[in-house]
Scaffold this active site. Structure first.
Site, PDB file in Angstrom:
ATOM      1  N   THR A   1      49.309  49.976  62.625  1.00  0.00           N
ATOM      2  CA  THR A   1      47.979  50.518  62.896  1.00  0.00           C
ATOM      3  C   THR A   1      47.201  50.679  61.592  1.00  0.00           C
ATOM      4  OG1 THR A   1      46.801  52.227  64.105  1.00  0.00           O
ATOM      5  CG2 THR A   1      48.835  52.940  63.074  1.00  0.00           C
TER       6      THR A   1
ATOM      7  N   LYS B   1      46.517  46.591  59.691  1.00  0.00           N
ATOM      8  CA  LYS B   1      46.576  45.501  60.679  1.00  0.00           C
ATOM      9  C   LYS B   1      46.299  44.127  60.066  1.00  0.00           C
ATOM     10  CE  LYS B   1      45.678  47.736  65.106  1.00  0.00           C
ATOM     11  NZ  LYS B   1      44.789  47.731  66.279  1.00  0.00           N
TER      12      LYS B   1
ATOM     13  N   ALA C   1      31.607  47.056  65.856  1.00  0.00           N
ATOM     14  CA  ALA C   1      31.842  45.742  65.231  1.00  0.00           C
ATOM     15  C   ALA C   1      33.011  45.819  64.257  1.00  0.00           C
ATOM     16  CB  ALA C   1      30.570  45.264  64.539  1.00  0.00           C
TER      17      ALA C   1
ATOM     18  N   SER D   1      52.004  56.541  69.934  1.00  0.00           N
ATOM     19  CA  SER D   1      52.994  55.489  70.237  1.00  0.00           C
ATOM     20  C   SER D   1      54.423  56.022  70.369  1.00  0.00           C
ATOM     21  CB  SER D   1      52.937  54.375  69.197  1.00  0.00           C
ATOM     22  OG  SER D   1      51.692  53.752  69.264  1.00  0.00           O
TER      23      SER D   1
ATOM     24  N   ASP E   1      46.374  43.461  71.380  1.00  0.00           N
ATOM     25  CA  ASP E   1      45.140  44.180  71.745  1.00  0.00           C
ATOM     26  C   ASP E   1      44.256  43.357  72.695  1.00  0.00           C
ATOM     27  OD1 ASP E   1      45.620  46.517  70.368  1.00  0.00           O
ATOM     28  OD2 ASP E   1      44.578  45.884  68.546  1.00  0.00           O
TER      29      ASP E   1
HETATM   30  P1  NDP Z   1      36.765  50.428  62.691  1.00  0.00           P
HETATM   31  O1  NDP Z   1      36.796  51.521  61.699  1.00  0.00           O
HETATM   32  O2  NDP Z   1      37.223  49.064  62.319  1.00  0.00           O
HETATM   33  O3  NDP Z   1      35.258  50.296  63.265  1.00  0.00           O
HETATM   34  C1  NDP Z   1      34.540  51.430  63.634  1.00  0.00           C
HETATM   35  C2  NDP Z   1      33.254  51.020  64.355  1.00  0.00           C
HETATM   36  O4  NDP Z   1      32.673  52.185  64.921  1.00  0.00           O
HETATM   37  C3  NDP Z   1      32.178  50.395  63.454  1.00  0.00           C
HETATM   38  O5  NDP Z   1      31.551  49.365  64.166  1.00  0.00           O
HETATM   39  C4  NDP Z   1      31.229  51.571  63.203  1.00  0.00           C
HETATM   40  O6  NDP Z   1      29.887  51.175  62.990  1.00  0.00           O
HETATM   41  C5  NDP Z   1      31.301  52.262  64.547  1.00  0.00           C
HETATM   42  N1  NDP Z   1      30.912  53.680  64.483  1.00  0.00           N
HETATM   43  C6  NDP Z   1      31.551  54.686  63.841  1.00  0.00           C
HETATM   44  N2  NDP Z   1      30.910  55.862  64.049  1.00  0.00           N
HETATM   45  C7  NDP Z   1      29.860  55.576  64.849  1.00  0.00           C
HETATM   46  C8  NDP Z   1      28.827  56.370  65.413  1.00  0.00           C
HETATM   47  N3  NDP Z   1      28.764  57.684  65.222  1.00  0.00           N
HETATM   48  N4  NDP Z   1      27.902  55.767  66.198  1.00  0.00           N
HETATM   49  C9  NDP Z   1      27.972  54.438  66.418  1.00  0.00           C
HETATM   50  N5  NDP Z   1      28.913  53.634  65.907  1.00  0.00           N
HETATM   51  C10 NDP Z   1      29.849  54.199  65.134  1.00  0.00           C
HETATM   52  O7  NDP Z   1      37.615  50.975  63.942  1.00  0.00           O
HETATM   53  P2  NDP Z   1      38.427  50.139  65.062  1.00  0.00           P
HETATM   54  O8  NDP Z   1      37.612  48.988  65.487  1.00  0.00           O
HETATM   55  O9  NDP Z   1      39.795  49.881  64.594  1.00  0.00           O
HETATM   56  O10 NDP Z   1      38.572  51.228  66.232  1.00  0.00           O
HETATM   57  C11 NDP Z   1      37.433  51.723  66.938  1.00  0.00           C
HETATM   58  C12 NDP Z   1      37.887  52.737  67.987  1.00  0.00           C
HETATM   59  O11 NDP Z   1      38.674  52.091  68.981  1.00  0.00           O
HETATM   60  C13 NDP Z   1      38.752  53.875  67.439  1.00  0.00           C
HETATM   61  O12 NDP Z   1      38.320  55.090  68.010  1.00  0.00           O
HETATM   62  C14 NDP Z   1      40.138  53.584  67.926  1.00  0.00           C
HETATM   63  O13 NDP Z   1      40.901  54.755  68.197  1.00  0.00           O
HETATM   64  C15 NDP Z   1      39.841  52.852  69.239  1.00  0.00           C
HETATM   65  N6  NDP Z   1      40.930  51.928  69.577  1.00  0.00           N
HETATM   66  C16 NDP Z   1      41.521  52.085  70.799  1.00  0.00           C
HETATM   67  C17 NDP Z   1      42.551  51.269  71.182  1.00  0.00           C
HETATM   68  C18 NDP Z   1      43.194  51.488  72.501  1.00  0.00           C
HETATM   69  O14 NDP Z   1      44.290  50.946  72.723  1.00  0.00           O
HETATM   70  N7  NDP Z   1      42.582  52.230  73.416  1.00  0.00           N
HETATM   71  C19 NDP Z   1      43.061  50.191  70.299  1.00  0.00           C
HETATM   72  C20 NDP Z   1      42.373  50.114  69.023  1.00  0.00           C
HETATM   73  C21 NDP Z   1      41.333  50.963  68.699  1.00  0.00           C
HETATM   74  P3  NDP Z   1      29.324  50.817  61.501  1.00  0.00           P
HETATM   75  O15 NDP Z   1      29.711  49.399  61.270  1.00  0.00           O
HETATM   76  O16 NDP Z   1      27.877  51.029  61.624  1.00  0.00           O
HETATM   77  O17 NDP Z   1      29.986  51.789  60.554  1.00  0.00           O
END
Ligand code: NDP
Length: 290
Positions: free
Chosen positions: A65, A69, A132, A19, A105
């Site tokens: 972030t 959040k 999720a 950012s 977002d």
């Molecule tokens: P969270 O930590 O809230 O959620 C992570 C999710 O990823 C969970 O559903 C988890 O599953 C899943 N997960 C993690 N590792 C694996 C794997 N190896 N295989 C399958 N599923 C997996 O993170 P966020 O929702 O905040 O963010 C998710 C991604 O989105 C991040 O990489 C972040 O950088 C990106 N992002 C991008 C943005 C953009 O502007 N481009 C904005 C916000 C986020 P489980 O429930 O099974 O653990």
């Protein structure tokens, strides 16, 4: 003497946030005498430190972030409907001496899609979303707002996907969401027009998303929200199957646009300068030279 407007991105950790580079690039391009920096604040200090920052005259607001959040909502005097629906805020700003919590977002996710598909095409699309967590919730709300008729959610932990769908059904009253068991992730029912990776799989240090895109029809779009690395294994797989792709930088830039406007009072430039700057930074970082 006029005070210099100053904004921050706040998280823990925050060292690798893009950012500052993004907003500083726009500040230079627009020749605004403003500042945008990063600040690490621990969860336990968030409320006290943010309230102190908002007392400062020049402080115009903050991007929020992980992991703050959700907690950011508690600090605000007013919460927008968008932030309330997602249960999280990525933007806090000052308006009439009040702290407003907002979420960009949802719009940040849908804008790149609407450059490739009309609203009508989106409505009729069948969309499969992986993940999720926090951002998946914003994605689902954005798709529901766009009236997408078929939305399927699939997550490594099935229970978390079911809980998310249940909570959104209760909140929005719209029941067009269904879940797909993780074990069936490579065989969703019917055609799929858009696949979204809203999980952290494929991010630097996290294993790649274990999904085979053979089920996609040839016009399908693959949208990966992960932007570190820029070319994730999922994007590379989609490209190797000649599918059209959208990378995570597009959402990152489009969620930042309204934040810049709120902080510094003008729209950021629409050219590709900022994208080129972030892309070359990410490529260097991936090479280990940044
Ligand atoms: P969270 O930590 O809230 O959620 C992570 C999710 O990823 C969970 O559903 C988890 O599953 C899943 N997960 C993690 N590792 C694996 C794997 N190896 N295989 C399958 N599923 C997996 O993170 P966020 O929702 O905040 O963010 C998710 C991604 O989105 C991040 O990489 C972040 O950088 C990106 N992002 C991008 C943005 C953009 O502007 N481009 C904005 C916000 C986020 P489980 O429930 O099974 O653990």
């Amino acid at each position: 003497m006029r005070t210099i407007p100053r904004a921050l991105v706040i998280g823990d950790p925050i060292a690798h946030s893009l950012s500052p580079l993004l907003h500083q690039t726009w500040l230079k391009q627009t020749k605004i005498n403003g500042r945008y920096e990063k600040k690490n604040i621990a969860y336990k200090d968030l409320s006290k430190k943010l309230k102190a920052l908002f007392q400062d005259d020049g402080f115009v607001g903050a991007n929020i972030t992980l992991p703050h959040k959700r907690a950011a909502l508690q600090i605000a005097d007013e919460v927008t409907t968008r932030a309330e629906k997602t249960g999280s805020a990525n933007l806090l700003y000052k308006k009439n001496n009040k702290i407003i919590a907002d979420n960009t977002d949802i719009a940040g996710f849908i804008t790149p899609l609407l450059k490739r598909r009309s609203g009508q095409q989106l409505k009729q699309a069948s969309v499969l979303v992986f993940g999720a967590g926090g951002v998946a919730r914003a994605v689902l709300i954005a798709l529901q707002n766009a009236d997408v008729q078929q939305i399927t959610l699939c997550n490594r932990s099935n229970e978390r996907a079911e809980k998310l769908v249940e909570s959104l059904d209760q909140k929005t009253g719209i029941t067009n969401l269904q879940t797909l068991d993780w074990k069936n992730r490579n065989k969703p029912k019917g055609t799929v027009d858009l696949v979204v990776n809203a999980s952290s799989a494929g991010m630097t240090g996290v294993e790649s998303l274990d999904v085979n895109l053979d089920f996609c029809q040839k016009e399908a779009l693959v949208y990966d929200l992960v932007y570190k690395p820029l070319l994730t294994p999922f994007i590379l797989q989609a490209s190797s199957k000649n599918l059209k792709v959208i990378d995570g930088l597009e959402m990152l830039i489009s969620q930042a646009r309204p934040c810049f406007k709120v902080f510094f009072g003008i729209e950021p430039p629409k050219d590709t300068f900022v994208r080129n700057k972030l892309e070359s930074y990410l490529i260097k970082e991936n090479d280990g030279s940044e």
